[in-house]
Design a protein around this motif. Structure first.
Motif, short mmCIF file in Angstrom:
data_model
loop_
_atom_site.label_atom_id
_atom_site.label_comp_id
_atom_site.label_asym_id
_atom_site.label_seq_id
_atom_site.Cartn_x
_atom_site.Cartn_y
_atom_site.Cartn_z
N ALA A 18 13.08 -7.88 3.03
CA ALA A 18 12.81 -7.02 1.88
C ALA A 18 13.85 -7.21 0.80
CB ALA A 18 12.79 -5.55 2.33
N ALA A 19 13.38 -7.39 -0.40
CA ALA A 19 14.28 -7.56 -1.54
C ALA A 19 14.47 -6.24 -2.27
CB ALA A 19 13.70 -8.60 -2.50
N ALA A 20 15.71 -5.95 -2.64
CA ALA A 20 16.01 -4.70 -3.32
C ALA A 20 15.71 -4.79 -4.81
CB ALA A 20 17.48 -4.33 -3.10
N GLY A 21 15.40 -3.65 -5.40
CA GLY A 21 15.15 -3.58 -6.83
C GLY A 21 15.69 -2.28 -7.37
N ASP A 22 15.20 -1.83 -8.51
CA ASP A 22 15.63 -0.56 -9.07
C ASP A 22 15.16 0.59 -8.18
OD1 ASP A 22 16.78 -1.86 -11.20
OD2 ASP A 22 14.96 -1.74 -12.44
N SER A 176 4.54 13.08 7.41
CA SER A 176 5.75 12.28 7.62
C SER A 176 5.46 10.79 7.63
CB SER A 176 6.43 12.70 8.92
OG SER A 176 5.58 12.52 10.03
N MET A 177 4.32 10.40 8.21
CA MET A 177 4.01 8.97 8.30
C MET A 177 3.51 8.40 6.97
SD MET A 177 4.86 7.74 11.28
CE MET A 177 6.35 8.64 10.76
N VAL A 178 2.69 9.15 6.25
CA VAL A 178 2.27 8.67 4.92
C VAL A 178 3.49 8.61 4.00
CG1 VAL A 178 0.91 9.23 2.87
CG2 VAL A 178 -0.12 9.43 5.13
N PHE A 179 4.35 9.61 4.08
CA PHE A 179 5.59 9.59 3.29
C PHE A 179 6.40 8.34 3.62
CE2 PHE A 179 10.08 10.34 2.70
CZ PHE A 179 10.16 10.98 1.48
N THR A 180 6.59 8.06 4.91
CA THR A 180 7.40 6.90 5.32
C THR A 180 6.83 5.59 4.79
OG1 THR A 180 8.12 8.02 7.35
CG2 THR A 180 8.26 5.62 7.31
N ALA A 181 5.53 5.38 5.00
CA ALA A 181 4.91 4.12 4.56
C ALA A 181 4.87 4.02 3.04
CB ALA A 181 3.49 4.03 5.14
N LEU A 187 10.29 1.39 -2.16
CA LEU A 187 11.67 0.90 -2.06
C LEU A 187 11.72 -0.62 -1.95
CD1 LEU A 187 13.26 3.47 0.44
CD2 LEU A 187 13.58 3.39 -2.02
N TYR A 188 10.71 -1.19 -1.26
CA TYR A 188 10.67 -2.63 -1.03
C TYR A 188 9.28 -3.18 -1.39
CZ TYR A 188 14.94 -1.66 1.54
OH TYR A 188 16.20 -1.24 1.88
N PRO A 189 8.97 -3.20 -2.70
CA PRO A 189 7.62 -3.62 -3.12
C PRO A 189 7.29 -5.08 -2.81
CG PRO A 189 9.11 -3.44 -5.00
CD PRO A 189 9.83 -2.85 -3.84
N ASP A 190 8.30 -5.90 -2.56
CA ASP A 190 8.05 -7.31 -2.28
C ASP A 190 8.06 -7.63 -0.78
OD1 ASP A 190 7.94 -7.87 -5.02
OD2 ASP A 190 10.13 -8.06 -5.12
N SER A 191 8.20 -6.61 0.06
CA SER A 191 8.28 -6.85 1.49
C SER A 191 6.92 -7.23 2.07
CB SER A 191 8.79 -5.59 2.20
OG SER A 191 8.70 -5.74 3.60
N ASP A 192 6.90 -8.24 2.92
CA ASP A 192 5.67 -8.65 3.60
C ASP A 192 5.30 -7.69 4.73
OD1 ASP A 192 5.50 -10.90 1.97
OD2 ASP A 192 6.64 -12.15 3.36
N ALA A 193 6.20 -6.79 5.05
CA ALA A 193 5.96 -5.89 6.18
C ALA A 193 5.27 -4.59 5.79
CB ALA A 193 7.29 -5.55 6.85
N ARG A 194 4.96 -4.41 4.51
CA ARG A 194 4.38 -3.13 4.08
C ARG A 194 3.09 -2.80 4.83
NH1 ARG A 194 3.57 -3.60 -2.08
NH2 ARG A 194 3.15 -5.75 -1.43
N GLY A 195 2.23 -3.79 5.02
CA GLY A 195 0.98 -3.54 5.74
C GLY A 195 1.21 -3.13 7.18
N TRP A 196 2.20 -3.78 7.82
CA TRP A 196 2.52 -3.44 9.20
C TRP A 196 3.10 -2.03 9.29
CZ3 TRP A 196 0.72 -6.18 13.07
CH2 TRP A 196 0.39 -7.53 12.85
#
Length: 268
Positions: A18-22, A176-181, A187-196
């Motif tokens: 995951a790449a960080a951004g603003d 809690s789970m919708v908030f987390t995902a 926080l990490y819009p470029d992460s490939d793990a978002r779907g997982w």
């Protein structure tokens, strides 16, 4: 019970890619006051309604007829499992703690207080809504209709026996789970793990809801209502705190795209 670790494991394995951004969230004093005030109002009205509570009598319990329920809910009256009830408690408490791990990530650790307040508001809004509706509807739980001799009569006559709709466990789990995902994706819009992360979080929340059904504590419609309430809270409250939305609250004339913008306002 391995699903308890899914959100934590997914977050941990996703971070290296995951790449960080603003930082995507901000606070606005007027909005925070409105949300806290709204939740206080929900709990206050719920408390006033609750003052008229009366437990079920043995005669009322004996007259309970499952055929009077919607078809989708009748099967729940044949369910009873203290083990599933206990497992659902463990699940929901674990899932409610899972969003706190976001503050341990590279991005989340930049403003853990902001994330913590947004999550607190999410859970307060969801819990206040559930509390009010439980006291308004006073719906009897499935086990009240169940003739299983292992179910104590004093449980059927207890206060909790008339607090079926909506499901608080389902609402807490989905909030809690919708908030987390949702927040992880921002926080990490470029992460490939978002779907997982989304998939794991939804699986964990759904498992919690199913355990409440298996325990004989909730009807299907209770669980669906709880999932909707919790899911909406987990989605909307972070959305209201996104930087662009907060900037517009502070200065309605300041918009990211003055040429073409659709603005949604929420009143409390």
């Amino acid at each position: 019970m391995r699903l308890l670790l899914i959100p934590l494991l997914l977050l941990a394995t996703a971070l290296p890619a995951a790449a960080a951004g603003d930082f995507p969230y901000d606070l606005e004093s007027g909005q925070e006051a409105a949300i806290i005030g709204t939740t206080a109002g929900l709990f206050g009205v719920g408390w006033l309604v609750d003052r008229g509570y009366e437990p079920l009598t043995p005669e009322e319990i004996a007259a309970m007829d499952p055929s009077s329920l919607p078809a989708i809910d009748r099967a729940a009256t044949r369910r009873w499992s203290p083990k599933a009830d206990h497992a659902s408690d463990i699940m929901v408490y674990t899932l409610m703690a899972a969003p706190l791990t976001l503050a341990l990530t590279d991005q989340g650790s930049r403003e853990p207080g902001t994330l913590g307040l947004i999550y607190l508001e999410t859970m307060l809004l969801e819990s206040g809504t559930v509390y009010l509706l439980k006291n308004v509807f006073e719906r009897s739980r499935p086990f009240v209709y169940n003739d299983d001799p292992d179910i104590p009569l004093d449980l059927k006559m207890s206060r909790t026996a008339r607090r079926s709709f909506p499901s608080g466990h389902a609402a807490n789990a989905f909030a809690s789970m919708v908030f987390t995902a949702n927040v992880y994706g921002k926080l990490y819009p470029d992460s490939d793990a978002r779907g997982w992360v989304w998939g794991g979080c939804m699986a964990a929340a759904t498992t919690t809801a199913y355990l409440r059904y298996a325990a004989g504590r909730h009807f299907v419609t209770d669980l669906l209502a709880g999932a909707v309430i919790g899911g909406l809270a987990g989605w909307l409250v972070p959305q209201w705190h996104e930087v662009d939305a907060v900037d517009e609250l502070r200065d309605p004339s300041a918009k990211s795209d003055p040429g073409m913008t659709l603005s949604l306002r929420f009143g409390f």
